[in-house]
Write a protein that holds these residues in place. Structure first.
Motif, PDB file in Angstrom:
ATOM      1  N   LYS A  82       0.816  -1.209   0.000  1.00 57.89           N
ATOM      2  CA  LYS A  82       0.000   0.000   0.000  1.00 57.89           C
ATOM      3  C   LYS A  82       0.856   1.269   0.000  1.00 57.89           C
ATOM      4  CE  LYS A  82      -4.381   1.385   1.952  1.00 57.89           C
ATOM      5  NZ  LYS A  82      -5.242   1.358   3.140  1.00 57.89           N
ATOM      6  N   TYR A  83       1.894   1.260   0.829  1.00 60.71           N
ATOM      7  CA  TYR A  83       2.721   2.467   0.907  1.00 60.71           C
ATOM      8  C   TYR A  83       3.541   2.671  -0.362  1.00 60.71           C
ATOM      9  CZ  TYR A  83       4.433   6.591   3.013  1.00 60.71           C
ATOM     10  OH  TYR A  83       4.667   7.912   3.247  1.00 60.71           O
ATOM     11  N   GLY A  84       3.918   1.560  -0.992  1.00 62.68           N
ATOM     12  CA  GLY A  84       4.635   1.659  -2.270  1.00 62.68           C
ATOM     13  C   GLY A  84       3.769   2.373  -3.298  1.00 62.68           C
ATOM     14  N   ARG A  85       2.476   2.046  -3.324  1.00 68.82           N
ATOM     15  CA  ARG A  85       1.530   2.720  -4.233  1.00 68.82           C
ATOM     16  C   ARG A  85       1.413   4.202  -3.892  1.00 68.82           C
ATOM     17  NH1 ARG A  85      -1.098   0.178  -8.578  1.00 68.82           N
ATOM     18  NH2 ARG A  85      -3.066   1.136  -7.990  1.00 68.82           N
ATOM     19  N   LYS A  86       1.531   4.511  -2.614  1.00 65.12           N
ATOM     20  CA  LYS A  86       1.467   5.903  -2.166  1.00 65.12           C
ATOM     21  C   LYS A  86       2.708   6.673  -2.654  1.00 65.12           C
ATOM     22  CE  LYS A  86      -0.261   7.971   2.066  1.00 65.12           C
ATOM     23  NZ  LYS A  86      -0.647   7.688   3.441  1.00 65.12           N
ATOM     24  N   ILE A 114       6.601   3.967 -13.761  1.00 66.88           N
ATOM     25  CA  ILE A 114       6.762   2.943 -12.710  1.00 66.88           C
ATOM     26  C   ILE A 114       5.489   2.144 -12.518  1.00 66.88           C
ATOM     27  CG2 ILE A 114       6.236   4.688 -10.934  1.00 66.88           C
ATOM     28  CD1 ILE A 114       8.240   3.126  -9.080  1.00 66.88           C
ATOM     29  N   HIS A 115       5.657   0.886 -12.135  1.00 61.19           N
ATOM     30  CA  HIS A 115       4.536   0.006 -11.808  1.00 61.19           C
ATOM     31  C   HIS A 115       4.687  -0.469 -10.375  1.00 61.19           C
ATOM     32  CE1 HIS A 115       1.881  -3.483 -11.712  1.00 61.19           C
ATOM     33  NE2 HIS A 115       2.887  -4.113 -11.160  1.00 61.19           N
ATOM     34  N   GLY A 116       3.567  -0.621  -9.677  1.00 57.94           N
ATOM     35  CA  GLY A 116       3.578  -1.246  -8.350  1.00 57.94           C
ATOM     36  C   GLY A 116       2.371  -2.142  -8.184  1.00 57.94           C
TER      37      GLY A 116
END
Ligand code: ATP
Ligand code: MG
Length: 137
Positions: A82-86, A114-116
């Motif tokens: 979740k934080y990576g997406r943030k 970038i992709h997450g």
């Protein structure tokens, strides 16, 4: 410990944004557990984005992902999915907040650098698609 799949797409690699992007994940405190530079085939790109196969931009998206080197990574840490997406920001860089990777470094949705992974299930599937078990530390 929670893990997510993060990839710097061909535009991000080509623009020299690898160190900038890795630094943001490192500074937050996440741990890099796998990394490699790969040029995905078109078929591989279609597998990666299979959930989007009915979208009008699917073909262009897969062509683009396979157009050059992609930096594939696995990052680990509490809440990293979740934080990576943030850290990455909204899909459309014009809607991403300043301070996010896309907000600071990209302009158009088709070149959002970038992709997450978007959840625990996709994270697991994408890590398994891009990496062999022995490549993970
Ligand atoms: P990603 O999966 O790459 O991390 P995302 O989860 O933020 O991005 P998705 O809905 O999964 O967004 O879309 C995957 C990718 O498809 C986007 O990153 C973007 O490059 C591309 N894409 C999404 N919407 C559009 C659009 N309307 N036109 C062109 N490309 C798009
Ligand atoms: Mg997505």
């Amino acid at each position: 410990m929670e893990r997510t799949f993060i990839a710097i797409k061909p535009d991000g690699v080509q623009r020299g944004l690898i160190s900038e992007i890795i630094a943001r994940f490192e500074r937050k405190g996440f741990k890099l557990v796998a990394i490699k530079l790969v040029v995905p085939s078109k078929a591989f790109a279609r597998k990666h984005y299979h959930d989007l196969k009915d979208r009008p931009f699917f073909n262009g998206l897969c062509n683009f992902l396979s157009s050059g080197p992609v930096l594939a990574m696995v990052w680990e840490g509490e809440g990293v999915i979740k934080y990576g997406r943030k850290l990455i920001g909204a899909t459309d860089p014009f809607k991403s907040e300043p301070g996010t990777i896309r907000g600071d470094l990209a302009i158009v949705v088709g070149r959002n650098i970038i992709h997450g992974s978007d959840g625990p299930e996709t994270a697991k599937n994408e890590i398994n698609l891009w990496f062999k078990p022995e490549e993970l530390t």
